[in-house]
Design a protein around this motif. Sequence first.
Motif, short mmCIF file in Angstrom:
data_model
loop_
_atom_site.label_atom_id
_atom_site.label_comp_id
_atom_site.label_asym_id
_atom_site.label_seq_id
_atom_site.Cartn_x
_atom_site.Cartn_y
_atom_site.Cartn_z
N LEU A 212 0.84 -1.19 0.00
CA LEU A 212 0.00 0.00 0.00
C LEU A 212 0.88 1.24 0.00
O LEU A 212 1.86 1.32 0.74
CB LEU A 212 -0.90 0.01 1.24
CG LEU A 212 -2.02 1.05 1.29
CD1 LEU A 212 -3.16 0.65 0.36
CD2 LEU A 212 -2.54 1.23 2.72
N SER A 213 0.54 2.21 -0.84
CA SER A 213 1.25 3.48 -0.88
C SER A 213 0.37 4.57 -0.28
O SER A 213 -0.85 4.56 -0.45
CB SER A 213 1.60 3.85 -2.33
OG SER A 213 2.13 5.16 -2.41
N THR A 214 0.98 5.51 0.44
CA THR A 214 0.23 6.60 1.06
C THR A 214 0.88 7.94 0.74
O THR A 214 2.07 8.00 0.41
CB THR A 214 0.15 6.44 2.59
OG1 THR A 214 1.48 6.54 3.14
CG2 THR A 214 -0.45 5.11 2.97
N LEU A 215 0.12 8.99 0.85
CA LEU A 215 0.64 10.35 0.66
C LEU A 215 -0.34 11.35 1.23
O LEU A 215 -1.51 11.04 1.50
CB LEU A 215 0.91 10.63 -0.83
CG LEU A 215 -0.23 10.44 -1.84
CD1 LEU A 215 -1.17 11.64 -1.90
CD2 LEU A 215 0.33 10.18 -3.23
N ILE A 216 0.14 12.59 1.41
CA ILE A 216 -0.69 13.70 1.87
C ILE A 216 -0.59 14.80 0.82
O ILE A 216 0.48 15.41 0.68
CB ILE A 216 -0.24 14.23 3.24
CG1 ILE A 216 -0.31 13.12 4.29
CG2 ILE A 216 -1.09 15.42 3.68
CD1 ILE A 216 0.32 13.49 5.63
N PRO A 217 -1.66 15.06 0.07
CA PRO A 217 -1.59 16.13 -0.94
C PRO A 217 -1.28 17.48 -0.30
O PRO A 217 -1.87 17.85 0.72
CB PRO A 217 -3.00 16.12 -1.56
CG PRO A 217 -3.51 14.73 -1.30
CD PRO A 217 -2.94 14.36 0.04
N ALA A 218 -0.35 18.22 -0.92
CA ALA A 218 0.05 19.51 -0.37
C ALA A 218 -1.03 20.57 -0.57
O ALA A 218 -1.10 21.55 0.18
CB ALA A 218 1.36 19.96 -0.99
N GLU A 219 -1.86 20.40 -1.60
CA GLU A 219 -2.95 21.34 -1.88
C GLU A 219 -4.19 20.55 -2.27
O GLU A 219 -4.10 19.40 -2.74
CB GLU A 219 -2.54 22.28 -3.01
CG GLU A 219 -1.33 23.15 -2.69
CD GLU A 219 -0.97 24.07 -3.85
OE1 GLU A 219 -1.87 24.77 -4.34
OE2 GLU A 219 0.20 24.08 -4.25
#
Length: 356
Positions: free
Chosen positions: A100-107
């Motif tokens: 599983l890949s995760t991220l937090i969009p900056a905008e």
Amino acid sequence: MGKKQQIMELWKQNFQDPEDFIQFYFKKKYSNENALVYEENHKAVSSFLLLPYPMSWLKTVILTSYISGACTRQEARNQGYMTLLLKEALTKMNKAGVVLSTLIPAEDWLFKYYNKLGYASVFDYSTEIYVPDSIPHDFSFQVTSPTTFHPEFTTATYRFFSQAMEHRICCIQHSYEDYMAIIEEAYLCGGRLLTISRNQEIKGWGLAIPQANHTFIKEILWENEPCKKALLQQVFNIWPNKPIICKLPPYGPHYHSYGMARIINAQQMLKQVSKQNPGLTLTIKIDDPQLSFNTGIYKLSQGECQKIKPTGTTTDAETDIPTLTQALLGYHPEQLPFPLNHLAPAQQPYMNLMLD
């Protein structure tokens, strides 16, 4: 200019972080192995870091990879470099055993961009405002809150922190090394780690950062409601005359979108679903334009998951990767079509303290 220095320069162009944070972050998180860079003429134009994090999910722990600091040189934007780099990263994550890949969009607009690459919004949070009232609180707790980063004290608090986080289902977990970096970075921002104890046993834990008009609690953990109130009161005692805003796992109808996830290895995750639901019989067709090995038909039966040939096969459901990600993480199943809404119990996926 070396690889690390080029990525740091891209970071400075794209994010408004102070220099001490950037130096701290790259000291704690950077390695040549976890850095991906797209270059043209030996010059970095896009980059990010791939950071490993364990995640509790369906009574097990899976390996995730967090995409951190995704950015592109200003004059090279809107030319597809980041998309190419992200597609390369998906393949690299699969080879490394990441599911599983995760991220937090900056905008906010980036939620739609990442969705086109298979990511789905699954990590939310709620906020709670606390203003001390006239009701007496239990002040019999021992309060500990060093004014500067104290490695020995921080180490002593990790067990309480990790055990409390492990009780949260579908939650990104933090190693000891990561935990130490989280606390040290909070002190760089003028924050404090607080604990309340009784008989030398920690009953409450909080990480607070003072802001202009309020005090922000990045994370708060407590044994029971009186412990929570006593901890909040101590935060108020340190920074009086300011309301306290707490970041909490999502609850109720009011929550904020925060992070996204994407399945990297669909079969591995479906195997876990089938293993924990041996009575489940289901045939699913999956379409994944970015990771072709995920595309296909999967049969879940008798605790197993097999990828089968499509010839003459009748399927119970067809889905794309974003929808499947939400289904397997139990994210608002009431909004998903049958039978995808029965693949996992309703959960509240949670990610926090990512040094974002």
